[in-house]
Design a protein around this motif. Structure first.
Motif, PDB file in Angstrom:
ATOM      1  N   PHE A 184       0.795  -1.225   0.000  1.00 33.56           N
ATOM      2  CA  PHE A 184       0.000   0.000   0.000  1.00 33.56           C
ATOM      3  C   PHE A 184       0.828   1.276   0.000  1.00 33.56           C
ATOM      4  CE2 PHE A 184       1.088  -1.073   4.244  1.00 33.56           C
ATOM      5  CZ  PHE A 184       1.261   0.125   4.908  1.00 33.56           C
ATOM      6  N   SER A 185       2.154   1.150   0.092  1.00 32.91           N
ATOM      7  CA  SER A 185       3.008   2.324   0.212  1.00 32.91           C
ATOM      8  C   SER A 185       4.466   1.909   0.034  1.00 32.91           C
ATOM      9  CB  SER A 185       2.801   2.977   1.584  1.00 32.91           C
ATOM     10  OG  SER A 185       3.493   4.204   1.653  1.00 32.91           O
TER      11      SER A 185
ATOM     12  N   GLY B  54       4.844   6.106   3.857  1.00 33.35           N
ATOM     13  CA  GLY B  54       3.427   6.402   3.856  1.00 33.35           C
ATOM     14  C   GLY B  54       3.134   7.606   2.977  1.00 33.35           C
ATOM     15  N   ASN B  55       1.920   8.130   3.126  1.00 33.25           N
ATOM     16  CA  ASN B  55       1.561   9.290   2.303  1.00 33.25           C
ATOM     17  C   ASN B  55       1.897  10.622   2.970  1.00 33.25           C
ATOM     18  OD1 ASN B  55      -0.434   9.245   4.217  1.00 33.25           O
ATOM     19  ND2 ASN B  55      -2.140   9.102   2.791  1.00 33.25           N
ATOM     20  N   ARG B  56       2.325  10.574   4.245  1.00 29.19           N
ATOM     21  CA  ARG B  56       2.748  11.791   4.929  1.00 29.19           C
ATOM     22  C   ARG B  56       3.939  11.491   5.835  1.00 29.19           C
ATOM     23  NH1 ARG B  56      -1.758  14.592   7.989  1.00 29.19           N
ATOM     24  NH2 ARG B  56      -2.740  12.564   8.049  1.00 29.19           N
TER      25      ARG B  56
ATOM     26  N   HIS C 170       3.358   7.440   8.037  1.00 27.10           N
ATOM     27  CA  HIS C 170       1.939   7.736   8.230  1.00 27.10           C
ATOM     28  C   HIS C 170       1.145   7.406   6.980  1.00 27.10           C
ATOM     29  CE1 HIS C 170      -1.638   9.674   9.860  1.00 27.10           C
ATOM     30  NE2 HIS C 170      -1.875   9.992   8.591  1.00 27.10           N
ATOM     31  N   THR C 171       0.080   6.671   7.172  1.00 27.54           N
ATOM     32  CA  THR C 171      -0.915   6.412   6.134  1.00 27.54           C
ATOM     33  C   THR C 171      -2.280   6.606   6.771  1.00 27.54           C
ATOM     34  OG1 THR C 171       0.482   4.836   4.949  1.00 27.54           O
ATOM     35  CG2 THR C 171      -1.883   4.646   4.598  1.00 27.54           C
ATOM     36  N   ASP C 172      -3.089   7.435   6.172  1.00 26.59           N
ATOM     37  CA  ASP C 172      -4.444   7.653   6.688  1.00 26.59           C
ATOM     38  C   ASP C 172      -5.203   6.332   6.739  1.00 26.59           C
ATOM     39  OD1 ASP C 172      -4.076  10.403   6.925  1.00 26.59           O
ATOM     40  OD2 ASP C 172      -4.814  10.809   4.900  1.00 26.59           O
TER      41      ASP C 172
ATOM     42  N   ILE D  26      -4.801   3.585   8.334  1.00 25.41           N
ATOM     43  CA  ILE D  26      -3.982   2.374   8.231  1.00 25.41           C
ATOM     44  C   ILE D  26      -4.639   1.238   9.017  1.00 25.41           C
ATOM     45  CG2 ILE D  26      -2.483   2.918  10.209  1.00 25.41           C
ATOM     46  CD1 ILE D  26      -0.124   1.844   8.451  1.00 25.41           C
TER      47      ILE D  26
ATOM     48  N   GLN E  50      -1.747  -3.650   7.738  1.00 24.91           N
ATOM     49  CA  GLN E  50      -0.753  -2.771   7.134  1.00 24.91           C
ATOM     50  C   GLN E  50       0.328  -2.384   8.134  1.00 24.91           C
ATOM     51  OE1 GLN E  50      -3.602   0.123   5.748  1.00 24.91           O
ATOM     52  NE2 GLN E  50      -3.415  -0.586   3.618  1.00 24.91           N
TER      53      GLN E  50
END
Length: 122
Positions: free
Chosen positions: A12-13, A33-35, A96-98, A100, A104
């Motif tokens: 996922f990342s 992650g996305n952040r 960080h992944t929203d 999660i 994950q």
């Protein structure tokens, strides 16, 4: 080795771990992650193991940013490298992944464990 970068593709990342050797010591940056962010800093100092078998362990000091849960990852990396390399080690970073999921989170942890097992200084 002065610097090394390891990337692990997750389902996922992506997890990125950067190693910088400073003299005999290490600075590790973990991000993903996305952040990516700085959620935690861990300072690990090598010491003789309490097992008294001649092995090396480490003692860590942790600074967490309020509300962040990156300590497990940073602490694992810092303590592992401090003991294995007999070197003062600092690990800073955050993943960080929203929204999660538990699965994950386990995938991220396994990726960190794998990096520690596979890592070799060049």
């Amino acid at each position: 080795m002065k610097e090394k970068r390891i990337e692990k593709e997750l389902s996922f990342s992506k997890l990125i771990i950067k190693f910088t050797k400073i003299g005999n010591d290490y600075h590790i940056i973990l991000e993903g992650g996305n952040r990516p962010h700085i959620g935690c800093t861990v300072l690990a100092i090598p010491r003789p193991s309490l097992k008294e078998d001649g092995s090396i362990s480490s003692t860590a000091s942790v600074i967490n940013v309020t509300g962040h849960k990156d300590e497990f990852l940073c602490r694992y990396l810092a303590e592992n490298f401090a003991a294995r390399e007999n070197a003062v080690t600092v690990c800073t970073g955050g993943f960080h992944t929203d929204h999660i999921t538990e699965e994950q989170i386990e995938e991220v942890k396994k990726a960190v464990f794998t990096v520690c097992e596979e890592w070799k200084e060049e």
